[in-house]
Structure formats: C-alpha cells, structure tokens
Design a protein around this motif. Sequence first.
Motif: not given
Length: 231
Positions: A173-186
């Motif tokens: 649920k925390l990583l279910n879109s590219d935008s979420k993954k990018e935000k968390m990666a940063e």
Amino acid sequence: MAKNILLIGGSYGIGAEIANELKNENNIIIASRSNDSLPDGVKHIKFDALEDDIEKIELPDCIDGLVYCPGSINLKPFKSMSIESFREDLELNFISLVRVVHGLLPRLKKSDQASLVFFSTVAVKLGMPFHTSVAASKGAIEGFAKALAAEYAPSFRVNVIAPSLTDTPLAEKLLNSDSKKEKMAERHPLKRVGKREDIASVAAFLLSEKSSWITGQIIGVDGGLSNLNIT
C-alpha cells in the motif's frame, strides 16, 4: 553438515528470499499459514504464530537457525490508534515471537551454536510520525534480543535486522505507484527503497558461520536513513 533452519511465517517476501538463498546448503523448514509462494525444495508446516503451539508441530530435534518473519505495518496518527490496535501489533510482532522462542529452547540448545534472527524497523532508532504502535512493538523485540543474547551466550547468537521501507507484499500500500516509490526513494541517502534481497542477504549471513562472532546487534539495513543526514 547441513543445518536445520526454521523460518516462522516465511512463505513469501523476505522470508521466501531467505529460504531461496539458504536452501541449497541447508534443510529449510517454513512454518506459516500459507504455502502459496513456497520456494522449491523447502518443507512447509502449517502454522499460525498467533494461534498455534510451536511445541506441537513436527520439527527436527535440533534447530540451528531461527528466523521470525511475521510483522505488521500499522501506520496511523496516534490519536486514531486504539489500545486494541497496540495490543494486536504487540501480540503479532513480539508476544508470538517470545512464545515461539520459548517453545523451541530445547531444540535450539541441541545446536552447537544456534543463530536467531529477528526483525525490527528503522523507526525504533529514528522517530517517525504515525509509527507509534509498530515502533513500540518492534522496540520490544530489540530489547528482548539483546537480553536473550546475553543470557544464552555462547550457546545462541541473537541478532536483529532493522530495515527501512522494503518492497514486499507487506508494504504494497505504501509503494503501489511510481510516484510513491520515487517519493520514498528520495528519503533515503542511497535514493531507493529496499529490495527483499537486501534484507535476505544479511539474514543469510547472520545464520551462517561467517557471522560466528556477531551477537546482540541491531543491524540497520536502511539505505543509510538511520545514521546519515544529507539534507
């Protein structure tokens, strides 16, 4: 000689990856509720850490390695968290772990030096909003592991892996879109979220003879988040 490694709740995600890394040179047993994603060559035993008694399932007389995989990611504002939510997280993350370890003591004692691996979270060391319940229950694991390591040295080694956000089904649920993954990666100095292989390789190391002089440690596998400030 092949070791008997028991994973509690390890049929998918990080647990399955650990099993894959170790199965060629060890006897791997996964005790979990499901076996949908069970790696080839691994024995499965039906087991619910919240409900079942580890002493009543059929296991080898000697257990050389134990990994406790069940966990929760229950992220809500503290004002929205009920006392029951705290109890549920504590029961899954910590109390069930204690029951498993207690029930396995006779088998662990038969190993030359058993290795126990538990999981915490970066949120114990690095205070984060909305993590009150998971940080509390995982913090209990860290304290328990250090005390257990001291009490049973040199018979057992006990270590804890404290990951940051890792791309597993639990974190879907925390990583279910590219935008979420990018935000968390940063948020991480290494500019990506964790992969299950990142965590599994450290667990495999801690279960091996290569880590025979390591015990009582909380090992951060978190992309540098807990110790580095790059802002």
